[in-house]
Design an enzyme around this catalytic site. Structure first.
Site, PDB file in Angstrom:
ATOM      1  CB  SER A 170      -0.886   0.042   1.245  1.00 60.34           C
ATOM      2  OG  SER A 170      -1.713  -1.080   1.305  1.00 60.34           O
TER       3      SER A 170
HETATM    4  N1  SAH Z   1      -0.785  -4.824   3.477  1.00 57.66           N
HETATM    5  C1  SAH Z   1       0.247  -5.423   2.669  1.00 57.66           C
HETATM    6  C2  SAH Z   1      -0.194  -6.034   1.374  1.00 57.66           C
HETATM    7  C3  SAH Z   1      -1.405  -5.522   0.735  1.00 57.66           C
HETATM    8  S1  SAH Z   1      -1.790  -6.337  -0.800  1.00 57.66           S
HETATM    9  C4  SAH Z   1       1.340  -4.425   2.402  1.00 57.66           C
HETATM   10  O1  SAH Z   1       1.067  -3.229   2.420  1.00 57.66           O
HETATM   11  O2  SAH Z   1       2.457  -4.865   2.134  1.00 57.66           O
HETATM   12  C5  SAH Z   1      -3.032  -7.428  -0.226  1.00 57.66           C
HETATM   13  C6  SAH Z   1      -2.501  -8.732   0.258  1.00 57.66           C
HETATM   14  O3  SAH Z   1      -3.616  -9.516   0.619  1.00 57.66           O
HETATM   15  C7  SAH Z   1      -1.712  -9.514  -0.776  1.00 57.66           C
HETATM   16  O4  SAH Z   1      -0.449  -9.820  -0.265  1.00 57.66           O
HETATM   17  C8  SAH Z   1      -2.553 -10.772  -0.989  1.00 57.66           C
HETATM   18  O5  SAH Z   1      -1.757 -11.913  -1.220  1.00 57.66           O
HETATM   19  C9  SAH Z   1      -3.321 -10.858   0.313  1.00 57.66           C
HETATM   20  N2  SAH Z   1      -4.574 -11.605   0.268  1.00 57.66           N
HETATM   21  C10 SAH Z   1      -5.603 -11.509  -0.612  1.00 57.66           C
HETATM   22  N3  SAH Z   1      -6.578 -12.378  -0.302  1.00 57.66           N
HETATM   23  C11 SAH Z   1      -6.160 -13.030   0.832  1.00 57.66           C
HETATM   24  C12 SAH Z   1      -6.727 -14.062   1.633  1.00 57.66           C
HETATM   25  N4  SAH Z   1      -7.932 -14.621   1.367  1.00 57.66           N
HETATM   26  N5  SAH Z   1      -6.032 -14.485   2.703  1.00 57.66           N
HETATM   27  C13 SAH Z   1      -4.810 -13.971   2.989  1.00 57.66           C
HETATM   28  N6  SAH Z   1      -4.219 -13.014   2.261  1.00 57.66           N
HETATM   29  C14 SAH Z   1      -4.900 -12.544   1.189  1.00 57.66           C
END
Ligand code: SAH
Length: 305
Positions: free
Chosen positions: A140
């Site tokens: 993000s």
């Molecule tokens: N907050 C993090 C990543 C945000 S991107 C940062 O800023 O680095 C959103 C993340 O959610 C991704 O890494 C994706 O793999 C994860 N994601 C999406 N669906 C998910 C689920 N059902 N369970 C666990 N993680 C999930």
């Protein structure tokens, strides 16, 4: 100059009668940015009152259409770059300058945890933009991290418990761990094993490494829609991917008196702040409009790869 797209007008602030139209296309709006913040930062950068803002998205680039009485041409001010902790400090200073960070503790934590250690090599670690991290995911934008940390600050006091669903790079999970300290417990969950491995390596390079080592911070592979029962209930739950609706398991794992911050929606998404009162009742409000990657299944996200 192009003709202005008509798809989206976020919120009531942007509906004054047309004057001069300026349009630009850029990529940094893609995902995780709040339209309100963008408008605000453009105001600040150009000292020009944009009376209306429309955003149109396609693939990885977004067009923004601004109406302003003053400007003939427009460029987007990027946050200070730089390297290492200097660049990181400048990033936090900018967030303070733009009024995004008002909390001293959030500023201190974001200054301490170098975002540069969490993004892929060669990317603009300290620009206020989301960045691709592989597997159709992004880290993000710093302003979204700052906003979520501030919304959750009261529930990230020393000794408290927090769950970060969709922990990705581990950056925000690491910030949570610094907020609650060695007496607290922070759990990050992501469903992409490679991202979880990477996040552990990232944290190991950072000031949060000792918290990982001592076990007050842990990062796991799992479907975050089910939460993480082992350390529930949580004072704070953050979800870093947009859910079509709030998963029940997460509401169940929220402590009475706790708070969850979660983007909800599909294309149009709202960042929801959900408070569970001591009697277990739930109150939700909308903080802002956002763009996050979806909270989904691993197969949906990666296309089966
Ligand atoms: N907050 C993090 C990543 C945000 S991107 C940062 O800023 O680095 C959103 C993340 O959610 C991704 O890494 C994706 O793999 C994860 N994601 C999406 N669906 C998910 C689920 N059902 N369970 C666990 N993680 C999930």
């Amino acid at each position: 100059m192009r003709s202005c797209p008509t798809l989206t007008a976020y919120g009531r602030h942007y509906c004054a009668p047309p004057r001069r139209l300026v349009s630009l296309t850029f990529t940094s709006l893609h995902r995780h940015n709040s339209a309100q913040f963008l408008n605000f930062s453009l105001f600040t950068a150009f000292r020009s009152p944009f009376s209306r803002m429309e955003i149109y998205s396609s693939g990885f680039s977004d067009s923004i259409c601004l109406e302003t009485p003053k400007l003939d041409s427009i460029g987007l001010e990027q946050f200070q770059t730089g390297t290492g902790l200097t660049g990181n400090k400048a990033m936090v200073e900018n967030l303070k300058r733009f009024g995004v960070i008002s909390s001293k503790k959030v500023a201190k934590v974001m200054e301490a945890l170098d975002r540069g250690l969490f993004v892929p090599a060669g990317s603009s670690a300290y620009a206020d933009t989301p960045l691709p991290i592989g597997y159709n995911a992004t880290i993000s934008a710093p302003h979204m991290h700052a906003m979520c940390l501030q919304l959750l600050e009261d529930k990230l006091q020393p000794g408290m418990r927090a769950l970060d669903v969709g922990s990705g790079t581990g950056y925000l999970t690491g910030c949570f761990a610094l907020m609650v300290g060695a007496e607290g417990r922070v759990v990050g969950v992501d469903h992409i094993p490679q991202l979880v491995d990477m996040s552990i390596k990232n944290v190991e390079k950072s000031v949060a490494a000792s918290l990982l080592q001592k076990g007050s911070l842990s990062l796991h592979v799992g479907d975050g829609r089910k939460g993480w029962g082992e350390f529930a209930p949580y004072d704070a739950i953050h979800v870093g991917a947009a859910a079509s609706e709030v998963p029940h398991a997460l509401l169940d794992q929220l402590k009475p008196g706790g708070r969850m911050v979660i983007p909800v929606g599909t294309y149009f998404q709202e960042l929801k702040v959900i408070d569970k009162s001591e009697d277990g009742s739930i109150k939700a409000r909308t903080e802002t409009s956002v763009r996050y990657v979806p909270l989904t299944s691993r197969v949906e996200q990666t296309g089966g790869f």
